[in-house]
Structure formats: structure tokens, C-alpha cells
Design a protein around this motif. Structure first.
Motif, PDB file in Angstrom:
ATOM      1  N   HIS A 153      42.826  33.826  38.794  1.00  0.00           N
ATOM      2  CA  HIS A 153      42.373  34.455  37.721  1.00  0.00           C
ATOM      3  C   HIS A 153      41.571  35.778  37.939  1.00  0.00           C
ATOM      4  O   HIS A 153      40.594  35.782  38.574  1.00  0.00           O
ATOM      5  N   LEU A 154      42.135  36.815  37.663  1.00  0.00           N
ATOM      6  CA  LEU A 154      41.430  38.187  37.575  1.00  0.00           C
ATOM      7  C   LEU A 154      40.936  38.493  36.261  1.00  0.00           C
ATOM      8  O   LEU A 154      41.957  38.404  35.318  1.00  0.00           O
ATOM      9  N   SER A 155      39.559  38.698  36.021  1.00  0.00           N
ATOM     10  CA  SER A 155      39.210  39.009  34.466  1.00  0.00           C
ATOM     11  C   SER A 155      37.751  39.983  34.593  1.00  0.00           C
ATOM     12  O   SER A 155      37.529  40.298  35.863  1.00  0.00           O
ATOM     13  N   ASP A 156      37.330  40.176  33.312  1.00  0.00           N
ATOM     14  CA  ASP A 156      36.305  40.953  33.080  1.00  0.00           C
ATOM     15  C   ASP A 156      35.098  39.911  33.610  1.00  0.00           C
ATOM     16  O   ASP A 156      35.209  38.624  33.271  1.00  0.00           O
ATOM     17  N   PRO A 157      33.864  40.471  33.943  1.00  0.00           N
ATOM     18  CA  PRO A 157      33.649  41.799  34.503  1.00  0.00           C
ATOM     19  C   PRO A 157      33.923  41.903  36.204  1.00  0.00           C
ATOM     20  O   PRO A 157      33.104  41.458  36.986  1.00  0.00           O
ATOM     21  N   ASP A 158      35.093  42.198  36.413  1.00  0.00           N
ATOM     22  CA  ASP A 158      35.615  42.328  38.038  1.00  0.00           C
ATOM     23  C   ASP A 158      35.262  40.974  38.560  1.00  0.00           C
ATOM     24  O   ASP A 158      34.831  40.796  39.563  1.00  0.00           O
ATOM     25  N   ARG A 159      35.866  39.825  37.843  1.00  0.00           N
ATOM     26  CA  ARG A 159      35.517  38.549  38.358  1.00  0.00           C
ATOM     27  C   ARG A 159      36.642  37.927  38.764  1.00  0.00           C
ATOM     28  O   ARG A 159      37.854  37.941  38.075  1.00  0.00           O
ATOM     29  N   ILE A 160      36.754  37.116  40.237  1.00  0.00           N
ATOM     30  CA  ILE A 160      38.080  36.481  40.522  1.00  0.00           C
ATOM     31  C   ILE A 160      37.701  35.038  40.427  1.00  0.00           C
ATOM     32  O   ILE A 160      36.599  34.548  41.036  1.00  0.00           O
ATOM     33  N   ALA A 161      38.487  34.207  40.133  1.00  0.00           N
ATOM     34  CA  ALA A 161      38.296  32.747  39.971  1.00  0.00           C
ATOM     35  C   ALA A 161      39.502  32.043  40.736  1.00  0.00           C
ATOM     36  O   ALA A 161      40.849  32.418  40.480  1.00  0.00           O
ATOM     37  N   ILE A 162      39.323  31.233  41.853  1.00  0.00           N
ATOM     38  CA  ILE A 162      40.447  30.633  42.375  1.00  0.00           C
ATOM     39  C   ILE A 162      40.427  29.104  42.233  1.00  0.00           C
ATOM     40  O   ILE A 162      39.174  28.575  42.590  1.00  0.00           O
ATOM     41  N   TYR A 163      41.326  28.567  41.886  1.00  0.00           N
ATOM     42  CA  TYR A 163      41.428  27.034  41.433  1.00  0.00           C
ATOM     43  C   TYR A 163      42.314  26.523  42.424  1.00  0.00           C
ATOM     44  O   TYR A 163      43.486  26.752  42.630  1.00  0.00           O
ATOM     45  N   ASP A 164      41.968  25.512  43.230  1.00  0.00           N
ATOM     46  CA  ASP A 164      42.694  24.620  44.193  1.00  0.00           C
ATOM     47  C   ASP A 164      42.645  23.313  43.976  1.00  0.00           C
ATOM     48  O   ASP A 164      41.864  22.698  43.636  1.00  0.00           O
ATOM     49  N   ARG A 165      43.984  22.739  43.909  1.00  0.00           N
ATOM     50  CA  ARG A 165      44.016  21.124  43.784  1.00  0.00           C
ATOM     51  C   ARG A 165      44.858  20.967  44.891  1.00  0.00           C
ATOM     52  O   ARG A 165      46.066  21.285  45.115  1.00  0.00           O
TER      53      ARG A 165
END
Length: 885
Positions: free
Chosen positions: A734-746
Motif C-alpha cells: 500500500h502506497l499512501s500519503d505522506p510518501d508512506r509504504i506499508a507491506i502486509y505479509d501473511r
């Protein structure tokens, strides 16, 4: 009246003193001086002393600059000067020359007076003396021995000297056949052949002078036409002169000469080749497509290695040291030391790549450039034909890599080309029997390559098809092969069409070879294929021009920061592919105007975010746009390759992230040296990528894209590997403001058995890493405000720096490796849920104790994310709500 005033008075009011002859050149210079005098409204010496001299004295005191764009006629200097003149600081004055007598008289003046006198030649035609304006004259005079650059550089220290060059064959064509008014005025009685030879010698003399000068900048006409604003501004920036504000509004984007291109007879092509080939090769130019030849190779013959080898550095090496390159990146060798009875021994100790290209025989093109060759090109070529024919009879006796697919395809094309070029030599005419054996044997090998699945999705298949078509069209010996030439052409074209579709997706322009290096090469390859087909009046259904446009758009979409691209596959880490690398290949591209090249899934742009999805190619690209600072865009690349393609590093569910124009999560890159253990064990293995390792196995399966969505809040994609050595792995990015990336792993064990699981996160070499001691998370400084946080739904996860020596590597060029930090999140279990976030610092303390990400059980937060029954839009809603993490 001072000496300076007297000389200037003669120059302005009696120009025949300096340009006394009745010929074209002198009369033009007198006319230009008269035109400048008229613009300045100068009538007598009093006007000179009151209007001109004060202005010139001010320019001398301030060290005012002049810009000299030096070339020879038909090089595009008028276009270049007009472009610069679109900004008020600059004014093109045309071709204004320094009279030899004026230069001689200047020697008797003091330093400031010499500056005033020489500056007057270029400054006065701007006609801005009455306005007392700071103006930079753009003098586009031709490079001549009677106006020595070194003298002008010494006397006009604020000036800059730029050399403008163009393909010498194109210059000669234009000078000889497209400037008929000049020809009638100067040489009306010469025949076409005599006049063409004379102009070719003028061009050769120019390149000799050009190579002897030291330039502040060298500009190629071809690059200027393709990207005029960028080339001009880059030049001005490099020279420390005002840049920006240039406009194409009043200019044509092509040569102003609209005369029809002439039909040139082959004998003139031979004359141009004889006179210009050496200079052209020194500056990496090949004969123009408009230039036919009476002898030597036909234009339609495929010459795959010639342009690569005939580079200035390779020719200089041949001349100075008598050594040749088989490929620019490979070690040179001494052709005089070749033992033709033990050729395999000569290649012992070299890399497999050296052997492959040695047996491609392209290095034969460099032999004529040896200063004192003991054996001429025809003799060495003849000896190699004898041995090649023997190895065609008994293939098992051939040296190592002789029948490699690359070597076979290239060698056949080289043999056909050189046999025709050297057909006047008895050495070659006497070997018709050998050629009759060589060509069919090579065609048989090429047929086997085209029938093999080994080369599916690989650009080598293009070489196989083109070499076979080339032989069928241009070698009389192809008729001895079992497949008739006409059928061979038909088969080759069908294979060429098939291979192009397997290496480039014509719908999105994404290279299926999984490498940005090969994306750039693919653009060049398509250009070569297009030219080859056009020259031979052939066609395929694959829309080459349209595909190249999409590939260019995709390439531009992938560039961020300093216009670099992520190190995908065999691409150097933080590679310097800039927009001009794309512009050299086709029309100019304005990055700000490039839309996502695909409407698949997440096409288009909404707010600050855009996305590109190529499910079949295994790419999801997410971009956050900064309208006022595109160099600070953020880019996330998520790979979900359904299968491994040639030249790709297999890295299922890997993520790369460039945050605000700065590499953050990287791939180690490539290519590393071919045939060495590190290339296989590290650089093209999963350990070099931001993915999951299961029990340290090399994963060879494929991934599947499940969902993707994009709106004004950001972009999201969900992909999975269904069976990675007993593990199902779902990853959401997930790329979102403010220039933030979140990676979710299952991560779940299919048979519920425990496995050693390692999630890898590779960082740039220069990244300082500060681990959080109070938790198993990590705090990593990439910029002043950037951090990486990793947590899981339990307490089994260990997060640490990789402890290898070095912990990780990147490669900036072939054979280079450099230490780089790698974060490892590791656990032994049957199921695991992990959240990884890279964003700005803030939230909790540095040790993570007050950070919600580390505060408790994550099951309630992330469990629903992986429900594939949810729509992509519902997934985006859910991840957008997790902003507290």
C-alpha cells in the motif's frame, strides 16, 4: 585616434581592408559587417567613439561572455543558434569570422584593447550597443584554421567554445547535394562525383581539426534534434551560462533545409565511404541509410557487431597498442599472436562471454585500423573460413562456445557481410567451397535454436530469426540448405513475430525479460529490427513503432529522482538511465506529460496517485506525484512474476521503494560477472531481493496478482505465491500519503509444519542503520525523517541486521560489488503475520515502546486484509483506515 579605434574604424567602415577578395567567402563577410553597421546606425568615427567603444569597454571590464558554436556547414548550427536566441540573453549573429589580418594587428595592443577588438567581431552584429544590454552573442562560424580557438580562448576568457558534430556521411550528403545555391556560386563546373569527393574531403578535414581541439562541450546534432530543450539547457548549465526559458514556438523541429533528399549513385557512396569511414568510426557514426554502395555490403545486410566494435576507444586501442576488443566490456587481445592451429588455447583463461564473442568474429571489423598489421583482414578472415568450414564438417572438434547460439547467429551475419565486402580479394574468392559448406551448416543450427523451447521469451530468438533471414536474402549459398531461401524467410519472419511478443508485451510496453537494462536494449533491438525489415522490404504483424512508443512511456514512468530507475533484474544498482537515454531512441518525452501506459486494472491518474498493472508481466507500479517537484516523486514497484523469464532475477513478491526521489528499499542489481559463483548464488538468487526465503530454498515457482486498486488516497495491490516449498505467502503493498509504504505479509504452512522463514529488506549502501534495542523492530535513517518499522502478531519474530561478510551486496557495473545493509525479519513457525512500514519518523519514541505498531496483537488489525472475497476497493478502504499503524 588610437590604434584600437583605427583598426575598428577600418573594420566597420572599410571592411575590404580585411576581406579584399572577390570570392564568395570574402564578399559574404563584407556584407555581414555592412549589415551590422546599418543596424547600429553608425555613420562615422564619431559614432564609433561615442556609441560602440563605451559599450565594448564595459563588456571587457565585466568579462562578458560570447558563445561559439563551431561546426562545419550542414551540421545544424542555425537551428541550434535560433533555439538559444529564443531566450533574451542570447542572440545568434550567424557565421561571423575573424579576419587573419585583424588577429595579426591585435597582437600590438594591450590586453584590454585586444579583448575589445576581438569581442567586437561577435558583439557588434547583435546591434544592441545602443541599449547597453548584457547580451551573449552566439557565433555559429565554421571551424577554420585561420581562427584558432586557443587564441580566442586566451583573449576572450569569458567565452565558451562548443563543438557541434553530426554524422559525417549526412554532412557530406547535405553539402554536396542539398545546397545547390552555394554550389553554383563556388563550383558550378565540377561533376557530381568531383564535387562530392571535394565536400567529403572538407568534412574529413573538419573532423581532423575537431579532434585536435579542446572543447568546453561537444553536442551531437542527432541528440539535439531529438531533445532540443534538454540538450540546450544541459549544455548551458555545464558551461555556467543562463539556462531555461528556451522555446521551440518559433522553430521547426527539423533541419530548415526542406529540399528533397537526392538520389545518390552507389559510386558516390563508395567515395564517401573511402574518405569518411575512418573519421565516422572514431566518432561512433555508421553510414547513413540514404547512402547506397556499389561495392562492399548491401545496406540490407545485418551487421550485429559492427557498431559495437567501431567505437572511438576501440579504434584508438587498435592503433596505439595493436590490441583488439571482442566486446567493449571484455579484455583485449593481440591478433598478431593468434595461433590458428591452436585457437582454443588462445581463449583459455578467458570468461565464457569472451569466448562467445570471440567466435562471433565481429572483431574482424577492427583489423583495418591496426597501424601496422602483419596480416591483413582478408588473410585472417580466409584462415578463419578454412577452420570454420572444418568445424562445420565435424562440429565436435570446434572450440568451446563456437556453436553457442549467440556466436552462431552473429558469426553467420559477419561472414556474409565480410565475404561481400572483401569479394575483390583472391583470399576470399578462392574460398567459395568453404562458404558453400559454412552457410547451410549455420542455417541448420539456427533452425534448431528456433525450434527449441530454451529460447522462449528471450531476445536471442530475435538474433536467430534475423540471422537466418539475412542469410536467405543475401547469401547465394543459402540455396544449398534443405529449406529453400523463400521458405526460410517466411519461417524467420514468423519466428521473429512470435519472439517479439514473448519478450515485450505490445499492449503495455513492459519487457517480459524482467530487467530495465533489457528494456533499454529492447528499444534498441526493436529499432534494429525495424530498420532491417524496412531495408529488405519485409513486414511482420507485430506493430514495432507502436510498441516502442509504449516502451518509452513505461520507461519514463519508471524514472524518479535524478531520473534513475530501480535496479530490476540485470540492471545496475541506481543506474544512470536518464530521460535522454530514452530520447536517443525515439521522440522527445516530457516526463510531466507521460500518462501510465496501460489501462489494465489501475490505469489512469487520480489526484496525486497513479498506477500501472501488467498482470502477465508481473509488475505493479505505484507512483505518488508531486506536481511542483517531480524529482521528489515516490515510486513503489511490486513484482508478482507468473514465471521466470530469461535475464530476470526471480524474486517473487519483491518490493522496491524510492521515497521522495531517494532509493529506500532496493534490489541489489546486476549484472555481475557471467559464469562466476556470486552471480548465481547471490545476485540472481532470492537472497538479493526483498522477498521471503523458506528454509533457504531457491524459489522457482510463480506468483499471482489477486487484487489492485487506486484512488485519491493511494494505491494498493495484493498478490500471492500459492506453494513456495510448502508455504502460501500473501503480500499486500500500500502506497499512501505522506510518501508512506506499508507491506502486509501473511505466511501460512500448507501442511501446518514449522519452517524457517526470513523476510529480507535491502537498503542502499550509504544507509546508516540504528536498530531499536527495546523491541525487535528497526529504526533506519534514510533521510532525516525516514524510518522502517517491522512487527508481527506475536513475539516470535527476530529483526536484525544480516551478519554476513558483507551482509549484502550491490553492483554498480559488471564485476563490481559493494557492501550494503540488509534487514532480516526471521522466525521459525507454521504461520506468521508481519507488518512493515516505511514512513516519516514520529508517533512513538525511538525504541518503539509507544508505537502502536509494536503495542499489541495485530490479528484484529490485519486479519481481514487477506480476504480475497473482498473487492479491491474494499481492500483499499481497509488499508487506508490503518493509518494509526
Amino acid at each position: 585616434m588610437s590604434d584600437l579605434t583605427r583598426i575598428l574604424s577600418d573594420y566597420l567602415f572599410r571592411p575590404e581592408v580585411f576581406w579584399p577578395e572577390d570570392g564568395y567567402f570574402h564578399s559574404r563577410n563584407r556584407q555581414k559587417i555592412g549589415a551590422a553597421r546599418k543596424k547600429l546606425k553608425l555613420k562615422n568615427d564619431r559614432d564609433l567613439e561615442t556609441v560602440v567603444l563605451p559599450w565594448l569597454e564595459k563588456r571587457a571590464r565585466t568579462g562578458a561572455a560570447s558563445l561559439f558554436i563551431l561546426s562545419t556547414g550542414a551540421s545544424g548550427c542555425h537551428f541550434f543558434g535560433s533555439l538559444l536566441s529564443s531566450r533574451a540573453d542570447y542572440q545568434m549573429i550567424g557565421e561571423v569570422y575573424f579576419p587573419p589580418d585583424l588577429l595579426e594587428q591585435a597582437e600590438g595592443l594591450d590586453v584590454e584593447e585586444r579583448h575589445i577588438l576581438l569581442d567586437a567581431v561577435s558583439a557588434l552584429p547583435t546591434a544592441k550597443a545602443r541599449r547597453d544590454a548584457d547580451v551573449i552573442p552566439v557565433n555559429i562560424m565554421h571551424l577554420r584554421p585561420d581562427s584558432p580557438i586557443q587564441l580566442l580562448r586566451e583573449e576572450l576568457p569569458g567565452s565558451r567554445f562548443v563543438g557541434l558534430i553530426r554524422n559525417p556521411y549526412d554532412i557530406a550528403i547535405s553539402r554536396a547535394f542539398r545546397k545547390q545555391a552555394y554550389r553554383k556560386a563556388t563550383n558550378p563546373n565540377r561533376s557530381d562525383t568531383e564535387y562530392a569527393a571535394m565536400q567529403a574531403r572538407v568534412v574529413r578535414r573538419f573532423f581532423s581539426m575537431f579532434g585536435a581541439e579542446e572543447w568546453d562541450r561537444v553536442v551531437r546534432y542527432e541528440s539535439l534534434i531529438e531533445a532540443p530543450l534538454q540538450i540546450a539547457n544541459d549544455m548551458l548549465d555545464a558551461l555556467g551560462l543562463p539556462s531555461g526559458g528556451l522555446s521551440l514556438a518559433q522553430l521547426e523541429m527539423d533541419n530548415h533545409n526542406r529540399a528533397a533528399r537526392p538520389d545518390i549513385l552507389p559510386d558516390i557512396g563508395d567515395i564517401f565511404h573511402d574518405i569518411l569511414s575512418e573519421k565516422a568510426a572514431l566518432w561512433d557514426y555508421a553510414p547513413s541509410r540514404d547512402l547506397p554502395f556499389q561495392r562492399g555490403a548491401e545496406p540490407g545486410i545485418w551487421r550485429p557487431m559492427q557498431a559495437e566494435l567501431l567505437r572511438q576507444a576501440n579504434i584508438r586501442l587498435a592503433r596505439k597498442k595493436g590490441r583488439l576488443k571482442v566486446l567493449s566490456s571484455q579484455s583485449p587481445f593481440d591478433p598478431e599472436a593468434l595461433d590458428f592451429d591452436a585457437l582454443d588455447a588462445v581463449t583459455d583463461g578467458k570468461t565464457d562471454t569472451w569466448k562467445l564473442y570471440f567466435w562471433a568474429l565481429g572483431w574482424l571489423y577492427l583489423l583495418p585500423y591496426l597501424e601496422e598489421p602483419g596480416r591483413d583482414q582478408a588473410w585472417i578472415f580466409g584462415q578463419l573460413l578454412d577452420r570454420t568450414a572444418a568445424w562445420c564438417r565435424d562440429r565436435d572438434q570446434a572450440p568451446d562456445r563456437f556453436w553457442d547460439d549467440h556466436a552462431t547467429a552473429y558469426r553467420l551475419a559477419t561472414i556474409i557481410d565480410l565475404a561481400q565486402r572483401l569479394s575483390d580479394s583472391e583470399e576470399i574468392r578462392s574460398r567459395a567451397d568453404q562458404l558453400a559448406r559454412i552457410v547451410p551448416a549455420h542455417l541448420e543450427m539456427l533452425q534448431s535454436f528456433m525450434a527449441s523451447d530454451k529460447w522462449a521469451g528471450n531476445n536471442h530468438g530475435v538474433f536467430h530469426a534475423m540471422s537466418a533471414i539475412n542469410a536467405a536474402l543475401h547469401s547465394e549459398h543459402a540455396a544449398s540448405h534443405a529449406v529453400p531461401p523463400a521458405e526460410m524467410v517466411e519461417r524467420g519472419l514468423a519466428h521473429l513475430d512470435h519472439v517479439l511478443r514473448s519478450i515485450v508485451d505490445p499492449g503495455t510496453g513492459i519487457s517480459r525479460e524482467q530487467s530495465f537494462q533489457y528494456h533499454i536494449w529492447g528499444l534498441n533491438l526493436l529499432k534494429d529490427v525495424e530498420r532491417f525489415l524496412a531495408e529488405n522490404d519485409l513486414a511482420i504483424s507485430f506493430a514495432i513503432a507502436a510498441c516502442r512508443e509504449k516502451m518509452l512511456a513505461f520507461g519514463a514512468y519508471m524514472m524518479v529522482g535524478k531520473e534513475t530507475v530501480p535496479a530490476i533484474g540485470d540492471t545496475n544498482y541506481r543506474n544512470g538511465y536518464r530521460i535522454q537515454n530514452l530520447r536517443k531512441l525515439a521522440r522527445p518525452i516530457d516526463l510531466g506529460d507521460v500518462p501510465p501506459p496501460s489501462e489494465l486494472g489501475v490505469g489512469g491518474r487520480q489526484g496525486a496517485f497513479s498506477g500501472l498493472v501488467g498482470p502477465d508481466q508481473g509488475f505493479t507500479v505505484m507512483r505518488r506525484h508531486k506536481a511542483k517537484a517531480p524529482g521528489r516523486d515516490s515510486l513503489a514497484v511490486f513484482t508478482h512474476f507468473p514465471r521466470r523469464q530469461s535475464h530476470g532475477h526471480f524474486d517473487a513478491l519483491s518490493v522496491w521503494f524510492t521515497r521522495r526521489g531517494v532509493p529506500a528499499l532496493i534490489e541489489s542489481g546486476g549484472p555481475y560477472n557471467y559464469g562466476v559463483p556470486e552471480r548465481f548464488h547471490y545476485f540472481i538468487a532470492p537472497v538479493a531481493h526483498n522477498c521471503l526465503l523458506v528454509d533457504d530454498h531457491v524459489y522457482k515457482g510463480g506468483a499471482q496478482l489477486l487484487r489492485q486498486a487506486r484512488d485519491k488516497r493511494g494505491c494498493v495491490a495484493h498478490a500471492a505465491t500459492l506453494d513456495n516449498h510448502g508455504i502460501r505467502h500473501d503480500r499486500i503493498v500500500h502506497l499512501s500519503d505522506p510518501d508512506r509504504i506499508a507491506i502486509y505479509d501473511r505466511i501460512e504452512s500448507i501442511d501446518r509444519a514449522e519452517h524457517d522463514l526470513r523476510l529480507l529488506f535491502h537498503l542502499p549502501p550509504e544507509t546508516p542503520v540504528e536498530m531499536s534495542p527495546a523491541s525487535d523492530g528497526a529504526s533506519i535513517a534514510l533521510e532525516e525523517d525516514t524510518r522502517l518499522r517491522i512487527a508481527e502478531s506475536g513475539d516470535r519474530l527476530s529483526v536484525k541486521l544480516a551478519d554476513g561478510d558483507p551482509p549484502g551486496w550491490v553492483t554498480r557495473r559488471q564485476g563490481n560489488k559493494e557492501a550494503a545493509p540488509v534487514i532480516v525479519a526471521q522466525a521459525r513457525c507454521a504461520a506468521l503475520t508481519v507488518v512493515t512500514i516505511m514512513d516519516s519518523r514520529g508517533g512513538g519514541e525511538a525504541d518503539g515502546t509507544d508505537d502502536p505498531l509494536f503495542a499489541g496483537d495485530l490479528d484484529m488489525e490485519t486479519g481481514g486484509l487477506f480476504d480475497v472475497e473482498e473487492t479491491a476497493e474494499q481492500l483499499l478502504d481497509r488499508v487506508s483506515a490503518l493509518r494509526h499503524l
